[in-house]
Write a protein that holds these residues in place. Sequence first.
Motif, PDB file in Angstrom:
ATOM      1  N   LYS A  30     126.880 109.401  51.718  1.00 46.83           N
ATOM      2  CA  LYS A  30     127.446 110.578  51.057  1.00 46.83           C
ATOM      3  C   LYS A  30     126.872 110.737  49.647  1.00 46.83           C
ATOM      4  O   LYS A  30     126.399 111.818  49.283  1.00 46.83           O
ATOM      5  CB  LYS A  30     128.967 110.439  50.987  1.00 46.83           C
ATOM      6  CG  LYS A  30     129.649 111.458  50.091  1.00 46.83           C
ATOM      7  CD  LYS A  30     131.160 111.246  50.076  1.00 46.83           C
ATOM      8  CE  LYS A  30     131.889 112.175  49.134  1.00 46.83           C
ATOM      9  NZ  LYS A  30     131.785 111.822  47.722  1.00 46.83           N
ATOM     10  N   GLU A  31     126.877 109.669  48.863  1.00 44.34           N
ATOM     11  CA  GLU A  31     126.398 109.780  47.480  1.00 44.34           C
ATOM     12  C   GLU A  31     124.919 110.152  47.435  1.00 44.34           C
ATOM     13  O   GLU A  31     124.511 110.984  46.624  1.00 44.34           O
ATOM     14  CB  GLU A  31     126.641 108.471  46.723  1.00 44.34           C
ATOM     15  CG  GLU A  31     128.110 108.133  46.502  1.00 44.34           C
ATOM     16  CD  GLU A  31     128.825 109.108  45.567  1.00 44.34           C
ATOM     17  OE1 GLU A  31     128.146 109.792  44.773  1.00 44.34           O
ATOM     18  OE2 GLU A  31     130.076 109.200  45.659  1.00 44.34           O
ATOM     19  N   LEU A  32     124.125 109.534  48.309  1.00 41.32           N
ATOM     20  CA  LEU A  32     122.690 109.819  48.269  1.00 41.32           C
ATOM     21  C   LEU A  32     122.396 111.256  48.704  1.00 41.32           C
ATOM     22  O   LEU A  32     121.572 111.946  48.105  1.00 41.32           O
ATOM     23  CB  LEU A  32     121.918 108.821  49.145  1.00 41.32           C
ATOM     24  CG  LEU A  32     121.960 107.353  48.681  1.00 41.32           C
ATOM     25  CD1 LEU A  32     121.122 106.482  49.616  1.00 41.32           C
ATOM     26  CD2 LEU A  32     121.471 107.208  47.241  1.00 41.32           C
ATOM     27  N   GLU A  34     124.435 113.766  48.531  1.00 42.49           N
ATOM     28  CA  GLU A  34     124.894 114.659  47.454  1.00 42.49           C
ATOM     29  C   GLU A  34     123.834 114.780  46.365  1.00 42.49           C
ATOM     30  O   GLU A  34     123.578 115.870  45.843  1.00 42.49           O
ATOM     31  CB  GLU A  34     126.208 114.136  46.853  1.00 42.49           C
ATOM     32  CG  GLU A  34     127.399 114.372  47.759  1.00 42.49           C
ATOM     33  CD  GLU A  34     128.728 114.018  47.101  1.00 42.49           C
ATOM     34  OE1 GLU A  34     129.761 114.321  47.706  1.00 42.49           O
ATOM     35  OE2 GLU A  34     128.727 113.452  45.989  1.00 42.49           O
ATOM     36  N   ASN A  35     123.202 113.658  46.033  1.00 46.62           N
ATOM     37  CA  ASN A  35     122.141 113.716  45.020  1.00 46.62           C
ATOM     38  C   ASN A  35     120.990 114.590  45.492  1.00 46.62           C
ATOM     39  O   ASN A  35     120.429 115.363  44.713  1.00 46.62           O
ATOM     40  CB  ASN A  35     121.624 112.304  44.714  1.00 46.62           C
ATOM     41  CG  ASN A  35     122.555 111.559  43.781  1.00 46.62           C
ATOM     42  OD1 ASN A  35     123.413 112.160  43.134  1.00 46.62           O
ATOM     43  ND2 ASN A  35     122.394 110.251  43.719  1.00 46.62           N
ATOM     44  N   SER A  36     120.655 114.485  46.776  1.00 45.14           N
ATOM     45  CA  SER A  36     119.564 115.304  47.311  1.00 45.14           C
ATOM     46  C   SER A  36     119.916 116.782  47.193  1.00 45.14           C
ATOM     47  O   SER A  36     119.084 117.611  46.812  1.00 45.14           O
ATOM     48  CB  SER A  36     119.309 114.965  48.781  1.00 45.14           C
ATOM     49  OG  SER A  36     118.920 113.616  48.912  1.00 45.14           O
ATOM     50  N   SER A  80     122.066 113.576  34.837  1.00 42.68           N
ATOM     51  CA  SER A  80     121.425 114.775  34.287  1.00 42.68           C
ATOM     52  C   SER A  80     122.368 115.971  34.425  1.00 42.68           C
ATOM     53  O   SER A  80     122.002 117.088  34.115  1.00 42.68           O
ATOM     54  CB  SER A  80     120.134 115.055  35.064  1.00 42.68           C
ATOM     55  OG  SER A  80     120.422 115.153  36.450  1.00 42.68           O
ATOM     56  N   LYS A  81     123.610 115.716  34.927  1.00 39.61           N
ATOM     57  CA  LYS A  81     124.440 116.846  35.349  1.00 39.61           C
ATOM     58  C   LYS A  81     125.489 117.287  34.352  1.00 39.61           C
ATOM     59  O   LYS A  81     125.898 118.449  34.358  1.00 39.61           O
ATOM     60  CB  LYS A  81     125.049 116.528  36.715  1.00 39.61           C
ATOM     61  CG  LYS A  81     123.929 116.285  37.744  1.00 39.61           C
ATOM     62  CD  LYS A  81     124.362 115.730  39.059  1.00 39.61           C
ATOM     63  CE  LYS A  81     123.139 115.219  39.828  1.00 39.61           C
ATOM     64  NZ  LYS A  81     123.507 114.536  41.063  1.00 39.61           N
ATOM     65  N   ILE A  82     125.961 116.377  33.534  1.00 40.05           N
ATOM     66  CA  ILE A  82     126.826 116.805  32.433  1.00 40.05           C
ATOM     67  C   ILE A  82     126.383 116.095  31.165  1.00 40.05           C
ATOM     68  O   ILE A  82     125.751 115.039  31.223  1.00 40.05           O
ATOM     69  CB  ILE A  82     128.340 116.513  32.673  1.00 40.05           C
ATOM     70  CG1 ILE A  82     128.603 115.004  32.824  1.00 40.05           C
ATOM     71  CG2 ILE A  82     128.869 117.258  33.873  1.00 40.05           C
ATOM     72  CD1 ILE A  82     130.097 114.653  32.854  1.00 40.05           C
ATOM     73  N   MET A  94     127.462 118.341  42.864  1.00 38.26           N
ATOM     74  CA  MET A  94     128.264 117.392  43.629  1.00 38.26           C
ATOM     75  C   MET A  94     128.536 116.146  42.786  1.00 38.26           C
ATOM     76  O   MET A  94     129.618 115.584  42.808  1.00 38.26           O
ATOM     77  CB  MET A  94     127.522 116.998  44.911  1.00 38.26           C
ATOM     78  CG  MET A  94     127.098 118.173  45.765  1.00 38.26           C
ATOM     79  SD  MET A  94     128.501 118.974  46.533  1.00 38.26           S
ATOM     80  CE  MET A  94     128.733 117.918  47.924  1.00 38.26           C
ATOM     81  N   GLY A  95     127.528 115.684  42.059  1.00 38.99           N
ATOM     82  CA  GLY A  95     127.700 114.508  41.209  1.00 38.99           C
ATOM     83  C   GLY A  95     127.914 114.922  39.773  1.00 38.99           C
ATOM     84  O   GLY A  95     127.690 116.080  39.413  1.00 38.99           O
ATOM     85  N   PHE A  96     128.401 113.990  38.946  1.00 37.40           N
ATOM     86  CA  PHE A  96     128.509 114.277  37.519  1.00 37.40           C
ATOM     87  C   PHE A  96     128.833 113.025  36.725  1.00 37.40           C
ATOM     88  O   PHE A  96     128.836 113.043  35.505  1.00 37.40           O
ATOM     89  CB  PHE A  96     129.572 115.349  37.229  1.00 37.40           C
ATOM     90  CG  PHE A  96     130.947 115.008  37.726  1.00 37.40           C
ATOM     91  CD1 PHE A  96     131.842 114.315  36.929  1.00 37.40           C
ATOM     92  CD2 PHE A  96     131.337 115.375  39.005  1.00 37.40           C
ATOM     93  CE1 PHE A  96     133.103 114.004  37.396  1.00 37.40           C
ATOM     94  CE2 PHE A  96     132.599 115.067  39.485  1.00 37.40           C
ATOM     95  CZ  PHE A  96     133.498 114.379  38.674  1.00 37.40           C
ATOM     96  N   GLU A  99     127.311 107.399  38.244  1.00 39.90           N
ATOM     97  CA  GLU A  99     127.730 106.058  38.624  1.00 39.90           C
ATOM     98  C   GLU A  99     127.176 105.601  39.960  1.00 39.90           C
ATOM     99  O   GLU A  99     127.066 104.414  40.209  1.00 39.90           O
ATOM    100  CB  GLU A  99     129.256 106.009  38.729  1.00 39.90           C
ATOM    101  CG  GLU A  99     129.945 105.825  37.413  1.00 39.90           C
ATOM    102  CD  GLU A  99     131.412 105.499  37.630  1.00 39.90           C
ATOM    103  OE1 GLU A  99     131.916 104.646  36.908  1.00 39.90           O
ATOM    104  OE2 GLU A  99     132.022 106.104  38.537  1.00 39.90           O
ATOM    105  N   ALA A 100     126.886 106.571  40.841  1.00 37.91           N
ATOM    106  CA  ALA A 100     126.609 106.198  42.228  1.00 37.91           C
ATOM    107  C   ALA A 100     125.401 105.271  42.351  1.00 37.91           C
ATOM    108  O   ALA A 100     125.498 104.195  42.942  1.00 37.91           O
ATOM    109  CB  ALA A 100     126.408 107.453  43.059  1.00 37.91           C
ATOM    110  N   LEU A 101     124.271 105.688  41.766  1.00 35.63           N
ATOM    111  CA  LEU A 101     123.073 104.863  41.953  1.00 35.63           C
ATOM    112  C   LEU A 101     123.266 103.482  41.354  1.00 35.63           C
ATOM    113  O   LEU A 101     122.862 102.470  41.941  1.00 35.63           O
ATOM    114  CB  LEU A 101     121.844 105.560  41.363  1.00 35.63           C
ATOM    115  CG  LEU A 101     121.344 106.771  42.147  1.00 35.63           C
ATOM    116  CD1 LEU A 101     120.033 107.297  41.538  1.00 35.63           C
ATOM    117  CD2 LEU A 101     121.118 106.427  43.620  1.00 35.63           C
TER     118      LEU A 101
HETATM  119 MG    MG Z   1     125.277 111.391  42.467  1.00 42.16          MG
END
Ligand code: MG
Length: 594
Positions: A30-32, A34-36, A80-82, A94-96, A99-101
């Motif tokens: 899911k996290e990966l 979402e990053n894509s 890079s999102k917020i 989707m991410g912000f 932390e995921a990576l």
């Molecule tokens: Mg992410």
Amino acid sequence: MSSVIKILPDNLINKIAAGEVVERPASVVKELVENSLDAGATEVFVDVEQAGRRLIKVADNGSGMTREDALLAFERHATSKIASEPDLEAIRTMGFRGEALASIASVSRVRLLSAQRGAAGVLVEIEGGSLGPASDAASPPGTTIEVHHLFFNTPARLKFLKSPSTELSHIIAAVSHLAMARPDVRFRLTHDKKAVLDLPAAGDVGERAFQLYGQELSGNLLAFSAERAPARVSGLIGKPNCDRGDKTYQEFYVNGRFVRNPSLSHALAEAYRDLVMRDRHPVGFIFVDIDPAFVDVNVHPAKAEVRFRNQSQVHDLVRDAIREALRGAHAPDARAGRVQEAAAEYLRNADAGVVGPSSERRHAEWPLTPSLSREGSGGLISPLPPGERNEVRGDASPRFPAAALLQPLAQVHGSFIIAQDNDGMALIDQHAAHERVLFEKLQDQYTSGTVPQQSLLLPVQMELGHAETELLKELLPELRRLGIAVEEFGGTTFVIKAVPALLAGGDSKSLLMDIIGEVRLHGQSGKMDALRDEVLAVMACHPAIKVHRRLSLQEMEGLIGDLFACRMPHSCPHGRPTIIRFSMDEIKRMFKRI
Ligand code: MG
Ligand code: ADP
């Protein structure tokens, strides 16, 4: 190219819902992915081995990363999102949290290969969180991340993983949810090199539903949409006959994010309240798009929950939009399903005495498809002109124009009316039909604020238990609005003084006991608002024409006329069908004439 990822400042980090994002292989997927999607990918390929324990690989054709970003991406709180606090109020990605990576890399061996369009590729390898150097590597534009041996350094978590088939099913669900939210993106999922999902970019969510769930489910869905600023809701909902034993096919998406949200679930359930039976659940893929300022996505570590600032507004919008769509589309198709069921049931019974495994096959070949039923020229099945039939109509509820065509012939066992129209016959459950009629009359009276009352000549006294006494005391004002005048007599004794005129002459004591029972059954959680229709359904059931009552032809005509003047004539308030129709074609087929 300069670096776009920045480490978040401490004050912002502290405002972010912290917690474990990597619970199982599906969370990594899911996290990966979402990053894509955040990187603008139009194609996302997911390959897993051993249900994700050995390998999870996600390859996309998104923006790619610079060498600096490829290294920074694995730092905690690097995103890079917020960049600042106000950004938290306007999240469209989707991410912000950045932390995921970092989390994934700390519990696995990760390889990242990335390139921006027209730039050289970069390769980074990390083992258990320690970052190796970045090296040059050939890469197509986009990013590929491989996660090897998840949880290799945390045996405790490894132990918590379920069987491979369970973990794989979570992965499939995760990809399916992401794919439903983005029909425009091509997705592919393989497990141990075998294709599990292969979903070309689709024109809309209906097509995606078809790709994912097949014709049987997607053919029974209605598209709908409605808007009430600042929110818009759209999606696919099941026709009432397409209900399920559980809530597997109830999915909610807020700004493209698959979420759990009790208020949205409740709105869906409420929209179908008198259309599906008690222990059945409607199907719905519901998409809420709302100005990000009105929704907090920062409430759950895995971003699986959201909170609306205007919760009840969104709830009502969703409920009303679905309700309206069901009303507009109402029944022809739902009933085609019922006819199908009835015919299948009939065949099963007819086959019961017949030897042979062939009966299964014969069912399958039985040509009663919904389209056939819909094609029938009977006024009942096709009340709308072709082309309009499947459209959801957002305008006022179309009345069913077919009552005049339906002519009662006789009554079976004092319970069912046989009627014919110009191209078939129908069986009407007289009790269910009358319940529906009374229910809507009571509903109308209630909404207009004047339920005509009839005082009881002899007030009825009743004695209750203590729990019921408390319940009833709370209910008194609402009962009054519903046309039932009850007064406290002291202690646990009450007196019924008046009932709605429509229910006059009935057993008012048992009516009140049934209402209390209904409220107790649903009460604790629900506001009276949500309960009102349940109570009205109980009320409608009381005086409704019982089974085993002979009706004159005139009474039958009157009942049919009243039924088809209803907003939802095809089911009783408890969700049972009121009418089952067979077209002449279907009848002839059953007799093997065609
Ligand atoms: Mg992410
Ligand atoms: P978040 O998504 O919350 O920002 P992540 O840890 O998931 O945090 O990712 C960190 C950063 O790495 C992202 O902000 C993004 O800039 C970059 N990144 C991650 N995956 C990709 C990808 N597939 N394509 C491009 N950039 C990516």
